[in-house]
Design a protein around this motif. Structure first.
Motif, short mmCIF file in Angstrom:
data_model
loop_
_atom_site.label_atom_id
_atom_site.label_comp_id
_atom_site.label_asym_id
_atom_site.label_seq_id
_atom_site.Cartn_x
_atom_site.Cartn_y
_atom_site.Cartn_z
N LEU A 1 -18.08 -53.65 18.02
CA LEU A 1 -18.97 -54.44 19.23
C LEU A 1 -19.44 -53.68 20.33
N ALA A 2 -18.53 -52.90 20.86
CA ALA A 2 -18.57 -52.09 21.84
C ALA A 2 -19.41 -50.58 21.80
N LYS A 3 -19.13 -50.09 20.69
CA LYS A 3 -19.60 -48.84 20.21
C LYS A 3 -20.48 -48.62 19.17
N HIS A 4 -20.84 -49.49 18.10
CA HIS A 4 -21.59 -49.33 17.06
C HIS A 4 -22.86 -50.29 17.30
N THR A 5 -23.98 -49.78 16.70
CA THR A 5 -25.03 -50.73 16.59
C THR A 5 -25.20 -51.17 15.07
N PHE A 6 -25.28 -52.49 14.92
CA PHE A 6 -25.31 -52.96 13.47
C PHE A 6 -25.85 -54.27 13.63
N LEU B 1 -17.07 -48.53 28.14
CA LEU B 1 -17.06 -47.43 29.18
C LEU B 1 -16.35 -46.14 28.73
N LEU B 2 -15.64 -46.15 27.50
CA LEU B 2 -14.98 -45.06 26.67
C LEU B 2 -15.85 -43.94 26.70
N ASN B 3 -15.47 -42.57 26.68
CA ASN B 3 -16.46 -41.46 26.53
C ASN B 3 -16.69 -41.46 25.00
N ASP B 4 -17.82 -41.37 24.70
CA ASP B 4 -18.56 -41.21 23.36
C ASP B 4 -18.12 -40.05 22.67
N SER B 5 -18.17 -38.88 23.54
CA SER B 5 -17.74 -37.47 22.80
C SER B 5 -16.38 -37.57 22.20
N MET B 6 -15.33 -38.26 22.84
CA MET B 6 -14.16 -38.46 22.48
C MET B 6 -14.05 -38.98 20.87
N LEU B 7 -15.07 -40.11 20.72
CA LEU B 7 -15.08 -40.67 19.24
C LEU B 7 -15.79 -39.85 18.42
N ILE C 1 -10.06 -44.00 14.03
CA ILE C 1 -10.64 -43.94 15.37
C ILE C 1 -9.91 -44.94 16.29
N TYR C 2 -10.34 -46.50 15.55
CA TYR C 2 -9.98 -47.53 16.31
C TYR C 2 -8.44 -47.27 16.69
N ALA C 3 -7.54 -47.10 15.61
CA ALA C 3 -6.08 -46.84 15.81
C ALA C 3 -5.71 -46.00 16.70
N SER C 4 -6.15 -44.76 16.55
CA SER C 4 -5.47 -43.60 17.34
C SER C 4 -6.56 -43.20 18.59
N VAL C 5 -7.69 -43.44 18.61
CA VAL C 5 -8.43 -42.88 19.77
C VAL C 5 -8.64 -44.00 20.85
N VAL C 6 -9.17 -45.09 20.13
CA VAL C 6 -9.66 -46.28 20.96
C VAL C 6 -8.50 -46.97 21.80
#
Lengths: 284, 320
Positions: A105-110, A171-177, A190-195
């Motif tokens: 909900l925060a980072k994707h557009t669907f 607010l998390l940095n997109d480049s990280m994802l 990505i959800y489990a180990s980055v976000v």
């Protein structure tokens, strides 16, 4: 900096402090009395004006509380186990489901995302007590009445948690994802180990809100079997005699014990709460 | 004429093609973001079961005489007719709800904002302590039992002892069951409990303000603290203020637990009952679920309406 200090008159400062002291006294007096009454011997409980501090503290009230509880049909340990079980499962469930939903909900557009976000914000308005009657119908139809799942499962969707996590993750940095994606990580990975590791303040905040809400729930609305109920239910029956002052000491002791877990969690995670709440704003 | 006709038919065809193209595009997007849906699905499942369905059910059942025992019949608008035209108690509880909402809503809201502002002046340690003291009522709602000690109806209650010792009262007052006092006392207690989520959000808002703006403001001729908060802090905190308003409306209209535990359920002559406690009384004690659902629908509408009005006001202010 010096200039800023000069802007503030001494009179105004004193007035503000007096106001703060008055309101502060009013809001925190019950807390003070809860703490001091819990340790007061019987003769001081009836004294007037009631002493704020205890002259000779005693643990009599706690001992009497335990004695009172042992006279009940259901042992104290049962209520504690129920409370801990319900609170832990509800909080972890809410954390897992809300954080998992918050990431896309925060980072994707669907398609459908806007609709979901709108519904979540709208539902912030409706507390569980407002939707209680129709929720009762749903819970009865699912056969969950009289079980602790009637308290646990609705907690899984507590919208405040999802809302706060979503705002924080935005607010998390997109480049990280992006970097993780290039490394071939799937969305769940990505959800489990980055976000998740990067939004610790948000999930600590979710934990305190969810825990405090369910910890204070006595279960009376959906549970009729005493053995399935939680600690606050025991407190109300212990304090039932306190409309006269007779059990004031014992009910203060019980209130104090019940306050300790959420208070500890709150104090330990306070800076995370502040960090998360600064992102709680509604942009539109 | 015929040319114009062909023209319009072509655009019609184009629109149709455009629509199916749009559907196809949406489907492609859905497929592309399969993983997003998978992640959202578990939460949404519970959200639909415990939030969407209950709200829909209450709208549906509000047109029936559903009572969990007899065969359900469609009764049209008769629940609503009863609610607005015949039920005298509903008028009382609506009035009580609005009184509670005015006190715990706006008063609690401004109190939260003011206290957050003041707390912000302190250092870190003091700030943590004060935040905890003010937020404690929300942390453990059980602390309100202490109020029964203060407003106890016998001669040992603190309020009674105090007023009797200075001669205002001759005999103990039944604070929580006397219709003359219970509303006032409950408002006092509810106000005490009204520093909640909004309060925390405001504290955070103050702490994340852009410091450099205050210095710029001082140069631009901001003279005192009132101007500072009005011209610099509040505009920056608009998002938090909006969120706080939603949370405050939510709690102001669902005042119930404290009333039910301290003044009884229902209260003496319904004089301190709110829409929520009345709804619970109808649905839970009397099994008039259809009617209780009509009350719920009214409450939803009232909350959404209030929220709409207030958000619009706040947005207008923050844009000016």
């Amino acid at each position: 900096m010096l200039k800023k200090k000069l802007n503030r008159s001494i009179g105004g400062t004193i007035a503000l402090f007096v106001l703060l002291a008055l309101v502060g006294l009013y809001t925190s007096l019950p807390l003070f009395y809860t703490v001091s009454n819990a340790f007061k011997p019987l003769d001081q409980l009836y004294k007037f004006p009631p002493p704020l501090f205890v002259a000779n503290p005693t643990t009599d009230n706690f001992i009497e509380l335990i004695q009172l509880c042992s006279e009940y049909r259901i042992p104290l340990s049962r209520y504690i186990v129920n409370s801990v079980f319900v609170s832990v499962v509800s909080t972890l469930g809410n954390l897992a489901l809300a954080s998992m939903a918050a990431y896309p909900l925060a980072k994707h557009t669907f398609p459908g995302k806007k609709l979901i976000q709108k519904m979540v914000v709208m539902s912030l308005l409706f507390t569980s007590v407002v939707t209680y009657i129709p929720q009762y119908v749903v819970i009865a139809k699912m056969g969950l009445l009289n079980t602790q799942w009637s308290v646990i499962l609705p907690m899984f969707m507590m919208p405040l948690g999802l809302y706060l996590m979503q705002n924080f993750i935005m607010l998390l940095n997109d480049s990280m994802l992006e970097a993780a994606r290039i490394d071939g990580a799937g969305e769940f990975r990505i959800y489990a180990s980055v976000v998740m590791p990067n939004c610790k303040p948000a999930w600590l905040t979710l934990i305190i809100f969810a825990f405090q809400q369910v910890w204070n729930n006595n279960g009376n609305l959906y549970i009729y079997k005493e053995a399935q109920k939680m600690l606050p239910a025991l407190l109300s029956s212990v304090a039932a005699g306190s409309s006269s002052v007779a059990r004031a000491g014992v009910s203060a002791a019980a209130s104090l014990l019940i306050l300790i877990p959420p208070a500890l969690i709150f104090l330990l995670s306070q800076s995370s709460v502040v960090e998360t709440m600064s992102t709680s704003g509604m942009k539109d | 004429m015929s040319i114009a006709g062909t023209g319009s038919s072509i655009t019609g065809l184009g629109a149709k093609r455009g629509a199916s193209e749009k559907i196809r595009q949406t489907l492609r997007q859905v497929k592309q973001h399969k993983m997003s849906y998978v992640l959202v699905a578990p939460y949404m499942l519970f959200f639909i079961i415990f939030m969407v369905i209950p709200v829909c059910i209450s709208i549906g059942l509000s047109f029936t005489n559903f009572n969990m025992l007899k065969v359900t019949e469609f009764v049209g608008l008769s629940n609503y007719k009863r609610l607005f035209l015949e039920d005298k108690v509903f008028v009382t509880v609506l009035k009580n709800t609005l009184v509670f909402a005015v006190f715990t809503g706006p008063v609690g809201y401004f109190l939260s904002f003011g206290l957050a502002w003041l707390i912000n002046e302190f250092g870190r340690g003091m700030r943590t302590l004060l935040t905890f003291l003010f937020y404690a009522p929300a942390l453990s709602s059980n602390l309100y039992f202490m109020w029964t000690y203060i407003f106890s109806g016998d001669a040992y209650g603190i309020a009674n002892q105090m007023l009797m010792s200075i001669g205002v009262l001759q005999e103990p007052m039944q604070w929580l069951t006397d219709t003359r006092t219970m509303m006032g006392v409950l408002i006092l207690i509810q106000l005490w409990a009204s520093l909640g989520t909004a309060f925390l959000s405001f504290i955070a808002g103050f702490q994340s303000l852009d410091r450099s703006l205050f210095e710029a403001g001082a140069i631009d001729g901001i003279r005192n603290r009132w101007q500072e908060v009005w011209y610099i802090s509040i505009p920056q905190m608009a998002p938090q203020l909006l969120f706080g308003a939603v949370m405050q409306i939510s709690s102001a209209f669902s005042v119930s637990t404290i009333i039910m535990s301290l003044a009884g359920w229902p209260t003496t002559e319904y004089k301190a009952d709110t829409i929520v406690t009345y709804m619970l009384d109808m649905g839970n004690t009397r099994y008039e679920v259809g009617y209780a659902c009509a009350i719920a629908v009214f409450l939803f509408a009232l909350m959404l309406f209030t929220n709409n009005v207030i958000s619009r006001m706040l947005r207008k202010y923050s844009k000016d």
